[in-house]
Design a protein around this motif. Structure first.
Motif, PDB file in Angstrom:
ATOM      1  N   GLU A 248      -0.137   0.996  -6.431  1.00 44.41           N
ATOM      2  CA  GLU A 248      -1.574   0.744  -6.263  1.00 44.41           C
ATOM      3  C   GLU A 248      -2.328   0.632  -7.580  1.00 44.41           C
ATOM      4  OE1 GLU A 248      -0.055   2.525  -2.545  1.00 44.41           O
ATOM      5  OE2 GLU A 248       0.164   2.998  -4.656  1.00 44.41           O
ATOM      6  N   ASP A 249      -2.044   1.521  -8.499  1.00 42.58           N
ATOM      7  CA  ASP A 249      -2.800   1.547  -9.759  1.00 42.58           C
ATOM      8  C   ASP A 249      -2.448   0.380 -10.669  1.00 42.58           C
ATOM      9  OD1 ASP A 249      -4.025   3.845  -8.915  1.00 42.58           O
ATOM     10  OD2 ASP A 249      -2.690   5.185 -10.039  1.00 42.58           O
TER      11      ASP A 249
ATOM     12  N   ARG B 109       0.845  -1.187   0.000  1.00 42.66           N
ATOM     13  CA  ARG B 109       0.000   0.000   0.000  1.00 42.66           C
ATOM     14  C   ARG B 109       0.885   1.243   0.000  1.00 42.66           C
ATOM     15  NH1 ARG B 109      -3.860  -1.829   5.045  1.00 42.66           N
ATOM     16  NH2 ARG B 109      -5.240  -3.252   3.925  1.00 42.66           N
ATOM     17  N   GLN B 110       0.418   2.287  -0.636  1.00 41.49           N
ATOM     18  CA  GLN B 110       1.100   3.584  -0.625  1.00 41.49           C
ATOM     19  C   GLN B 110       2.557   3.467  -1.049  1.00 41.49           C
ATOM     20  OE1 GLN B 110       0.225   4.823   3.428  1.00 41.49           O
ATOM     21  NE2 GLN B 110      -1.610   5.899   2.749  1.00 41.49           N
TER      22      GLN B 110
ATOM     23  N   HIS C 293      -5.171  -6.794  -1.842  1.00 41.46           N
ATOM     24  CA  HIS C 293      -4.234  -6.376  -0.795  1.00 41.46           C
ATOM     25  C   HIS C 293      -3.007  -7.264  -0.925  1.00 41.46           C
ATOM     26  CE1 HIS C 293      -2.764  -6.711   3.538  1.00 41.46           C
ATOM     27  NE2 HIS C 293      -2.438  -5.506   3.132  1.00 41.46           N
TER      28      HIS C 293
ATOM     29  N   LYS D 198      -7.212  -5.019  -9.099  1.00 40.58           N
ATOM     30  CA  LYS D 198      -8.229  -4.165  -8.496  1.00 40.58           C
ATOM     31  C   LYS D 198      -8.744  -4.757  -7.182  1.00 40.58           C
ATOM     32  CE  LYS D 198     -12.609  -1.888  -9.613  1.00 40.58           C
ATOM     33  NZ  LYS D 198     -13.680  -1.739 -10.638  1.00 40.58           N
TER      34      LYS D 198
END
Length: 322
Positions: free
Chosen positions: A34-35, A29-30, A42, A39
């Motif tokens: 992410e992109d 994450r971050q 995690h 979709k």
């Protein structure tokens, strides 16, 4: 076939505790990825590239060397390797106070060759990855050294199983785990541990198109040998699948999928820019699978990835990604 049990995995973990690194898990994450990730997924990545000798192979090699009889310890060990196994065996042999003589291709990254020598190993430089295996057998026969195979055998798979158990313990929930495949020593052990701990986990292996022995073995139902290996991922460049690791992999892995070298290059660039990691091509395989052929399958799921090793010189890294 000697089976790997949860008790055996726990005993192995206790045996090597304090000698290997319990490598961390990184949440993606971050991170700027992410992109690109599936979709709603995690994703976590186990950073086994921070392991002793730079790869997961330290685990199985340490168990293998510690299992030697006194006579075998006195005679020393031998192996065939594209580099990571050589480094791990050189490290394990030095730690155990025995000697190592290893066949390795001349084309191996100089950082691996120099690293082995710095750890006290004697090297025999060979013309290609096919030749190293025959040279290994010659060394074993002429010098009485014990062969520590780069991926085939109980202790190598058991060492990888300790990595799988760590991943499971450090992650709240996993739906899918994506692992690199060379000969099968890593995926055979990790998949066995993960399936013992949660039979519902799906496990996929990633192979380069130019070194797809396990993919072909899954399709034919028997271990296959390649006539030619052609991939930038030298750590995944095994010319053959073998019975023990193949059977464990076949038993526990959902499927093997293939990726192109250019996709591995792209992921190496991504891991460098987003995660600040300079990784070898094999280390990019798990994430390449999640971003490519398995992306749709992994949507909305908890994904476990493995960064398996980073024994690469800056010169070779830059040559591959530019």
């Amino acid at each position: 076939m000697t089976d790997i049990t949860l008790d055996a995995i726990r005993t192995a973990q206790q045996q090597i505790a304090g000698q290997i690194i319990h490598t961390p898990m990184l949440e993606l994450r971050q991170t700027g990825l992410e992109d690109l990730l599936p979709k709603g997924a995690h994703a976590v990545m186990k950073l086994e590239l921070f392991q002793k000798a730079g790869s997961f192979k330290a685990r199985g090699n340490l168990l293998s060397v510690q299992a030697l009889t006194p006579d075998q310890h006195a005679a020393g060990v031998t192996a065939a390797s594209g580099g990571n196994h050589a480094l791990a065996l050189a490290w394990a042999a030095q730690a155990a106070g025995t000697s190592a003589k290893i066949a390795i291709p001349k084309t191996a990254d100089p950082i691996r060759i120099d690293g082995c020598r710095a750890l006290g190993a004697e090297l025999v430089l060979c013309d290609n990855i096919h030749e190293v295996f025959s040279v290994m057998e010659e060394i074993a026969k002429s010098e009485g050294r014990t062969v520590v195979h780069p991926f085939e055998g109980y202790n190598m798979s058991l060492g990888s199983a300790t990595c799988g158990a760590e991943m499971f313990a450090d992650t709240a929930k996993l739906d899918v785990v994506i692992l690199p495949v060379g000969g099968g020593g890593l995926i055979s052990g990790m998949s066995k541990a993960l399936k013992l701990l949660n039979p519902e986990i799906e496990i996929f292996g990633i192979e380069p198109y130019g070194a797809d022995s396990m993919f072909r073995s899954f399709r034919s139902g028997t271990p296959e040998r390649l006539e030619k290996v052609d991939t930038i991922a030298d750590s995944l460049g095994s010319p053959t699948a073998l019975p023990y690791s193949y059977e464990l992999t076949r038993e526990n892995v959902t499927d093997i999928v293939r990726v192109h070298d250019d996709d591995l290059r792209n992921t190496m660039r991504l891991m460098n820019s987003a995660l600040k990691l300079m990784v070898e091509p094999a280390c990019a395989a798990s994430l390449t699978g999640a971003l490519g052929p398995l992306k749709e399958h992994c949507e909305g799921k908890n994904i476990g990835l493995l960064a398996c090793g980073a024994n690469i010189s800056r010169e070779r890294f830059m040559k591959l990604v530019n």
